[in-house]
Enzyme design. Structure first.
Site, PDB file in Angstrom:
ATOM      1  N   TRP A   1       0.831  -1.165  -0.031  1.00 48.83           N
ATOM      2  CA  TRP A   1      -0.088   0.154   0.020  1.00 48.83           C
ATOM      3  C   TRP A   1       0.836   1.214  -0.013  1.00 48.83           C
ATOM      4  O   TRP A   1       0.830   2.246  -0.786  1.00 48.83           O
ATOM      5  CB  TRP A   1      -0.923  -0.063   1.176  1.00 48.83           C
ATOM      6  CG  TRP A   1      -2.096  -0.994   1.046  1.00 48.83           C
ATOM      7  CD1 TRP A   1      -2.554  -2.065   1.534  1.00 48.83           C
ATOM      8  CD2 TRP A   1      -3.145  -0.809   0.078  1.00 48.83           C
ATOM      9  NE1 TRP A   1      -3.436  -2.778   1.136  1.00 48.83           N
ATOM     10  CE2 TRP A   1      -3.920  -2.136   0.192  1.00 48.83           C
ATOM     11  CE3 TRP A   1      -3.315  -0.028  -1.014  1.00 48.83           C
ATOM     12  CZ2 TRP A   1      -5.107  -2.375  -0.554  1.00 48.83           C
ATOM     13  CZ3 TRP A   1      -4.682  -0.280  -1.870  1.00 48.83           C
ATOM     14  CH2 TRP A   1      -5.377  -1.352  -1.764  1.00 48.83           C
TER      15      TRP A   1
ATOM     16  N   ASP B   1      -1.404   6.443   6.322  1.00 51.91           N
ATOM     17  CA  ASP B   1      -2.626   5.745   5.747  1.00 51.91           C
ATOM     18  C   ASP B   1      -2.817   4.859   6.831  1.00 51.91           C
ATOM     19  O   ASP B   1      -2.196   3.593   7.335  1.00 51.91           O
ATOM     20  CB  ASP B   1      -2.129   5.006   4.456  1.00 51.91           C
ATOM     21  CG  ASP B   1      -3.247   4.034   4.076  1.00 51.91           C
ATOM     22  OD1 ASP B   1      -4.238   3.857   4.745  1.00 51.91           O
ATOM     23  OD2 ASP B   1      -2.964   3.445   2.907  1.00 51.91           O
TER      24      ASP B   1
ATOM     25  N   LYS C   1     -12.405  -1.397   6.592  1.00 55.41           N
ATOM     26  CA  LYS C   1     -11.760  -2.540   7.620  1.00 55.41           C
ATOM     27  C   LYS C   1     -12.173  -1.967   8.953  1.00 55.41           C
ATOM     28  O   LYS C   1     -13.058  -2.968   9.524  1.00 55.41           O
ATOM     29  CB  LYS C   1     -10.185  -2.365   7.511  1.00 55.41           C
ATOM     30  CG  LYS C   1      -9.565  -2.878   6.252  1.00 55.41           C
ATOM     31  CD  LYS C   1      -9.518  -1.848   5.112  1.00 55.41           C
ATOM     32  CE  LYS C   1      -9.112  -2.688   3.775  1.00 55.41           C
ATOM     33  NZ  LYS C   1      -7.848  -2.126   3.221  1.00 55.41           N
TER      34      LYS C   1
END
Ligand SMILES: *Cc1c(COP(=O)(O)O)cnc(C)c1O
Length: 366
Positions: A107, A177, A201
């Site tokens: 990511w 993030d 999530k």
């Protein structure tokens, strides 16, 4: 009406398991929000009724995360992918500036890929050589002294490595993030310039992205396309255009659950540490049958536990047999292979116990 619903233990990395009380409240209020007479899906985002929904979500996330007043909370769309663009668009004010990216997984690498549209990228660390199995020491970082910001991914969802503490970046703001670990533990918000999380999530459902940004950074952006500008979203109270209203409502309910049923983020962290330890303990006591992806115990994620069996055939067999036993979505990401058990806040301890006991039996029979 009573219905018996059978639910599996869903170890999906995202969208992922939600707290049952949240799902129940959504169900109960689906046809009519209390006192409103319409579903949250049916009301104007400019109505007084929706004002209450968004104000409640804002107040709850501020309380539960202890977000200081000099930070803005924005509820946006576009997920992590759009934040990867909005961050350099807003925070790099001149294309000669550099942004530092600490790449500890897939990511983080993806985030860094958008910087070139706005300025210079400095990869301050990259663990690709070891297939992203670790978090760097401070001494391994090559930081730019006057960087616009330093970006990191607090928890790498695919590789299962998580920052236990933040690096030192001096006056350069940290941008994180937190898509897969927001709300999993207390954080000192004042150490961040900005953090963001697509909600699917730990914070709710797909469609809403939570951005928490220090007010002086909101003001940094210049003349951008409107939708990309934090200042425009902030001025409009997250209603520059129609916001993801259902997602905002669900994020409010998730924060309510954290406040009222879990007892806040310290209690949540305790549960998360205990849950992940159950699986890591099985890995560590398996005499090499299970191998964790994270090289160092200190870097292990409490959200995504990533490990392998001795062969890819056994990985596949494990995933299939676990699914038969009511434990689904355990297949690891293709770039890492093996198994990934996502143990988000809403994964009940019973689910983790079931997985731990399945792992023990599986290893014993192998
Ligand atoms: C899931 C995830 C994302 C996903 O971003 P989307 O654009 O919403 O698909 C980004 N970053 C991390 C760390 C994630 O776990």
């Amino acid at each position: 009406m009573t219905t018996t619903v059978s639910r599996v233990y869903n170890f999906s990395a995202g969208p992922a398991v939600l707290p049952v009380p949240v799902l129940e409240q959504i169900r109960d209020e689906m046809l009519s929000l209390p006192g409103v007479g319409s579903s949250v899906l049916e009301i104007s985002h400019r109505s007084k009724d929706f004002d209450k929904v968004i104000e409640d979500a804002d107040a709850r996330i501020r309380r539960v995360m202890n977000i200081p007043d000099d930070y803005e909370v924005l509820f946006l769309q576009g997920g992590g992918a759009l934040q990867n663009v909005m961050i350099p668009a807003n925070l790099i004010t001149d294309s000669s500036q550099t942004a530092d990216y600490i790449q500890t997984g897939s990511w983080g690498k993806k985030s860094a890929g958008e910087v070139r549209h706005y300025g210079n990228l400095n990869v301050a660390f990259d663990a690709a050589d070891s297939n992203y199995n670790r978090i760097p020491q401070q001494s391994e970082l090559s930081l730019t002294s006057d960087a616009a910001y330093v970006h990191l991914t607090s928890n790498e969802t695919i590789q299962g490595v998580q920052f236990a503490q933040l690096p030192e970046t001096g006056d350069v703001p940290i941008v994180a993030d937190m898509s897969s670990d927001i709300l999993c533990r207390p954080v000192d918000v004042s150490k961040y310039g900005l953090f963001y999380a697509c909600a699917q999530k730990n914070a709710g459902v797909a469609g809403v992205t939570v951005v928490v940004v220090r007010k002086d950074l909101v003001e940094r952006s210049g003349d951008l396309p409107s939708y990309l500008s934090y200042a425009k979203h902030s001025a409009g109270g997250s209603r520059f255009n129609t916001p993801p209203s259902f997602g905002i409502y669900v994020t409010g309910l998730v924060c309510k659950w954290l406040e009222e049923e879990i007892g806040g983020l310290e209690a949540m962290e305790k549960q998360n540490v205990a849950k992940s330890k159950m699986i890591y303990d099985i890995i560590d006591s398996s005499e090499g049958f299970y191998t964790g992806h994270a090289a160092d115990v200190a870097d292990r994620s409490i959200m995504n536990v990533v490990f392998k069996l001795p062969t890819p055939e056994q990985d596949a067999d494990f995933v299939a047999k676990a699914a038969d036993a009511g434990m689904t979505t355990l297949k690891g990401h293709r770039s890492v292979g093996g198994i990934r058990a996502s143990l988000y806040n809403a994964m009940p301890v019973e689910g983790v116990e079931a997985l731990a006991s399945f792992m023990k039996d599986y290893a014993a029979k192998a």
